[in-house]
Design a protein around this motif. Structure first.
Motif, PDB file in Angstrom:
ATOM      1  N   GLN A   1       0.967  -1.125   0.056  1.00 39.82           N
ATOM      2  CA  GLN A   1       0.042   0.062  -0.013  1.00 39.82           C
ATOM      3  C   GLN A   1       0.960   1.270   0.085  1.00 39.82           C
ATOM      4  O   GLN A   1       0.707   2.266  -0.608  1.00 39.82           O
ATOM      5  CB  GLN A   1      -0.911   0.065   1.308  1.00 39.82           C
ATOM      6  CG  GLN A   1      -2.070  -1.207   1.108  1.00 39.82           C
ATOM      7  CD  GLN A   1      -2.731  -0.975   2.491  1.00 39.82           C
ATOM      8  OE1 GLN A   1      -2.244  -0.794   3.442  1.00 39.82           O
ATOM      9  NE2 GLN A   1      -3.958  -1.877   2.507  1.00 39.82           N
ATOM     10  N   PHE A   2       1.901   1.321   0.796  1.00 44.65           N
ATOM     11  CA  PHE A   2       2.888   2.447   0.776  1.00 44.65           C
ATOM     12  C   PHE A   2       3.503   2.705  -0.479  1.00 44.65           C
ATOM     13  O   PHE A   2       3.616   3.763  -0.769  1.00 44.65           O
ATOM     14  CB  PHE A   2       4.046   2.039   1.906  1.00 44.65           C
ATOM     15  CG  PHE A   2       5.155   3.100   1.865  1.00 44.65           C
ATOM     16  CD1 PHE A   2       4.808   4.252   2.559  1.00 44.65           C
ATOM     17  CD2 PHE A   2       6.298   2.769   1.446  1.00 44.65           C
ATOM     18  CE1 PHE A   2       5.843   5.314   2.613  1.00 44.65           C
ATOM     19  CE2 PHE A   2       7.419   3.811   1.405  1.00 44.65           C
ATOM     20  CZ  PHE A   2       7.216   4.989   1.970  1.00 44.65           C
TER      21      PHE A   2
ATOM     22  N   GLU B   1       2.339   1.718  -3.532  1.00 37.64           N
ATOM     23  CA  GLU B   1       1.409   2.151  -4.612  1.00 37.64           C
ATOM     24  C   GLU B   1       1.017   3.660  -4.344  1.00 37.64           C
ATOM     25  O   GLU B   1       0.987   4.236  -5.192  1.00 37.64           O
ATOM     26  CB  GLU B   1       0.152   1.364  -4.235  1.00 37.64           C
ATOM     27  CG  GLU B   1       0.267  -0.195  -4.890  1.00 37.64           C
ATOM     28  CD  GLU B   1      -0.979  -1.008  -4.369  1.00 37.64           C
ATOM     29  OE1 GLU B   1      -1.846  -0.499  -3.560  1.00 37.64           O
ATOM     30  OE2 GLU B   1      -1.083  -2.269  -4.854  1.00 37.64           O
ATOM     31  N   LYS B   2       0.908   4.069  -3.121  1.00 39.11           N
ATOM     32  CA  LYS B   2       0.718   5.472  -2.817  1.00 39.11           C
ATOM     33  C   LYS B   2       1.681   6.460  -3.154  1.00 39.11           C
ATOM     34  O   LYS B   2       1.580   7.312  -3.686  1.00 39.11           O
ATOM     35  CB  LYS B   2       0.324   5.498  -1.186  1.00 39.11           C
ATOM     36  CG  LYS B   2      -1.220   5.040  -0.859  1.00 39.11           C
ATOM     37  CD  LYS B   2      -1.298   5.248   0.464  1.00 39.11           C
ATOM     38  CE  LYS B   2      -2.868   4.395   0.766  1.00 39.11           C
ATOM     39  NZ  LYS B   2      -3.240   4.469   2.373  1.00 39.11           N
ATOM     40  N   MET B   3       2.890   5.931  -2.889  1.00 40.61           N
ATOM     41  CA  MET B   3       4.160   6.888  -3.127  1.00 40.61           C
ATOM     42  C   MET B   3       4.335   6.772  -4.666  1.00 40.61           C
ATOM     43  O   MET B   3       4.583   7.808  -5.360  1.00 40.61           O
ATOM     44  CB  MET B   3       5.416   6.196  -2.640  1.00 40.61           C
ATOM     45  CG  MET B   3       5.548   6.303  -1.269  1.00 40.61           C
ATOM     46  SD  MET B   3       5.653   7.959  -0.674  1.00 40.61           S
ATOM     47  CE  MET B   3       7.397   8.234  -0.923  1.00 40.61           C
TER      48      MET B   3
ATOM     49  N   SER C   1       1.954   6.797  -6.966  1.00 43.22           N
ATOM     50  CA  SER C   1       0.895   7.611  -7.648  1.00 43.22           C
ATOM     51  C   SER C   1       0.945   9.213  -7.188  1.00 43.22           C
ATOM     52  O   SER C   1       0.041   9.897  -7.712  1.00 43.22           O
ATOM     53  CB  SER C   1      -0.456   7.274  -7.362  1.00 43.22           C
ATOM     54  OG  SER C   1      -0.617   7.021  -5.787  1.00 43.22           O
ATOM     55  N   ALA C   2       1.747   9.570  -6.409  1.00 41.07           N
ATOM     56  CA  ALA C   2       1.856  10.778  -5.632  1.00 41.07           C
ATOM     57  C   ALA C   2       2.935  11.701  -6.250  1.00 41.07           C
ATOM     58  O   ALA C   2       4.155  11.009  -6.274  1.00 41.07           O
ATOM     59  CB  ALA C   2       1.669  10.922  -4.192  1.00 41.07           C
TER      60      ALA C   2
ATOM     61  N   VAL D   1       2.559  15.181  -1.071  1.00 40.72           N
ATOM     62  CA  VAL D   1       1.794  14.471  -0.235  1.00 40.72           C
ATOM     63  C   VAL D   1       1.695  15.697   1.041  1.00 40.72           C
ATOM     64  O   VAL D   1       2.595  16.466   1.470  1.00 40.72           O
ATOM     65  CB  VAL D   1       2.277  13.355   0.232  1.00 40.72           C
ATOM     66  CG1 VAL D   1       2.110  12.290  -0.770  1.00 40.72           C
ATOM     67  CG2 VAL D   1       3.560  13.416   0.957  1.00 40.72           C
TER      68      VAL D   1
ATOM     69  N   GLU E   1      -1.545  12.615   4.698  1.00 42.75           N
ATOM     70  CA  GLU E   1      -1.200  11.405   3.644  1.00 42.75           C
ATOM     71  C   GLU E   1      -0.175  10.864   4.001  1.00 42.75           C
ATOM     72  O   GLU E   1      -0.113   9.726   4.025  1.00 42.75           O
ATOM     73  CB  GLU E   1      -1.305  12.275   2.302  1.00 42.75           C
ATOM     74  CG  GLU E   1      -2.725  12.769   1.852  1.00 42.75           C
ATOM     75  CD  GLU E   1      -2.490  13.490   0.497  1.00 42.75           C
ATOM     76  OE1 GLU E   1      -3.483  13.680  -0.375  1.00 42.75           O
ATOM     77  OE2 GLU E   1      -1.219  14.207   0.309  1.00 42.75           O
TER      78      GLU E   1
ATOM     79  N   GLU F   1      -0.860   8.632   6.959  1.00 36.89           N
ATOM     80  CA  GLU F   1      -1.592   7.500   6.606  1.00 36.89           C
ATOM     81  C   GLU F   1      -0.676   6.619   5.761  1.00 36.89           C
ATOM     82  O   GLU F   1      -0.826   5.115   6.208  1.00 36.89           O
ATOM     83  CB  GLU F   1      -2.676   7.938   5.592  1.00 36.89           C
ATOM     84  CG  GLU F   1      -3.622   6.847   5.204  1.00 36.89           C
ATOM     85  CD  GLU F   1      -4.331   7.004   4.133  1.00 36.89           C
ATOM     86  OE1 GLU F   1      -5.460   6.302   3.923  1.00 36.89           O
ATOM     87  OE2 GLU F   1      -4.543   8.298   3.827  1.00 36.89           O
ATOM     88  N   MET F   2       0.200   6.829   5.005  1.00 38.10           N
ATOM     89  CA  MET F   2       1.215   6.160   4.267  1.00 38.10           C
ATOM     90  C   MET F   2       2.020   5.098   5.344  1.00 38.10           C
ATOM     91  O   MET F   2       2.284   3.684   5.125  1.00 38.10           O
ATOM     92  CB  MET F   2       2.046   6.837   3.416  1.00 38.10           C
ATOM     93  CG  MET F   2       1.240   7.322   2.003  1.00 38.10           C
ATOM     94  SD  MET F   2       2.498   8.162   1.080  1.00 38.10           S
ATOM     95  CE  MET F   2       1.492   8.782  -0.053  1.00 38.10           C
TER      96      MET F   2
END
Length: 235
Positions: A122-123, A125-127, A129-130, A133, A137, A140-141
Motif C-alpha cells: 500500500q505504501f 502504491e501510494k508513493m 501515484s503521488a 503529499v 497523507e 496514513e502511508m
C-alpha cells in the motif's frame, strides 16, 4: 501495480523455504532469488535490483547489520525488512537506525508477515501515484495517523513509563488495540494470534495490565476442560 520482487537473504535453508512460502502467499509478491549470507545478498541486489530485501541478521560471512550498512553506504535503491531472532534493544536500535521498513521477530506467524507486506504494498502504491503529499497523507502511508491523546492513552503512557524489564510500550499498545476490536473479550491465545506474539508473552502483558487496572478479566467456564480467562478493555 507490478509484482513486488523480493530477494530473501537467510542462512538456514528450512527457514528460508518457510519465509519464501509465506511471502509468496501474499498477493503481489514474488521471491526472485535467495542468498545464504550478506555477501551473496549484496551481489544479488546489484545484479537483480529487487524492490524489497527480506533479511536475517545472524548470518555467516557478513551479518545483516553489516549488510544494511553497505546497502546504505553504497546508496543501493532497495527497501529492507528484517526477520530475525534478535530481541535485544541494542540490536533493534541499530537496525531501525538503518532505515528498515519493519522488524519482525522469530518465531512469527504468517499473519504477521502478511500484515507487513500488505502495508508495504500500500505504501509503494501510494508513493508511486503521488507527486506531493500532505502531512495527513504521509501519516496514513506510514501507518502513524496522529490523534490527540485521550484519557485512556494517558493511562497507558503513565503505566508504561516505568515498565518492568522485558516489557515495552509498543507491545502493550498492540494488546490494547486488539482488545478494543473484541466486543466479547479475548483470551491469551486470541491475543497472541491476533498480534503475532507467543502465548506466554501475551499472557504476561495481559496479567500485568489487569493488575494495573488497565483491563479487566472474566473467568468463563465451559462444559469441558479448565476455565478460560477472557480479557476486556475497562469502560
Amino acid at each position: 501495480m507490478k509484482t513486488i520482487q523480493v530477494l530473501l537473504v537467510e542462512d538456514d535453508p528450512m527457514v528460508r523455504e518457510v519465509n519464501r512460502q509465506f511471502i509468496e502467499r501474499v498477493e503481489g509478491f514474488k521471491v526472485i532469488d535467495m542468498a545464504s549470507d550478506g555477501v551473496k545478498g549484496i551481489e544479488k541486489i546489484k545484479a537483480l535490483k529487487p524492490d524489497l530485501v527480506v533479511m536475517d541478521i545472524f548470518m555467516p560471512e557478513q551479518d545483516g547489520i553489516q549488510t544494511l550498512h553497505q546497502i546504505r553506504a553504497e546508496n543501493l535503491n532497495v527497501d529492507c525488512l528484517t526477520v530475525t531472532a534478535a530481541n535485544d534493544v541494542q540490536t533493534i536500535q541499530q537496525i531501525l537506525h538503518l532505515g528498515v521498513f519493519d522488524y519482525i521477530m522469530k518465531p512469527f506467524t504468517f499473519e504477521r508477515m502478511e500484515q507487513t507486506l500488505i502495508h508495504y504494498r500500500q505504501f509503494k502504491e501510494k508513493m508511486a501515484s503521488a507527486s506531493d503529499v500532505s502531512q495527513a497523507e504521509l501519516d496514513e502511508m506510514i501507518g502513524q495517523a496522529w490523534q490527540p491523546i485521550n484519557e485512556e492513552q494517558e493511562q497507558v503512557i503513565k503505566v508504561s513509563q516505568d515498565l518492568p524489564k522485558g516489557f515495552n510500550r509498543a507491545t502493550m499498545d498492540k494488546v490494547l488495540k486488539y482488545l478494543k476490536q473484541c466486543e466479547v473479550g479475548a483470551s491469551a491465545d486470541d491475543v497472541a494470534t491476533g498480534i503475532g506474539v507467543a502465548r506466554v508473552t501475551a499472557r504476561r502483558y495481559l496479567d500485568y495490565m489487569e493488575k494495573n487496572e488497565m483491563i479487566r478479566v472474566d473467568i468463563q467456564y465451559g462444559s469441558v476442560g479448565r476455565p478460560i480467562n477472557q480479557y476486556f478493555i475497562e469502560e
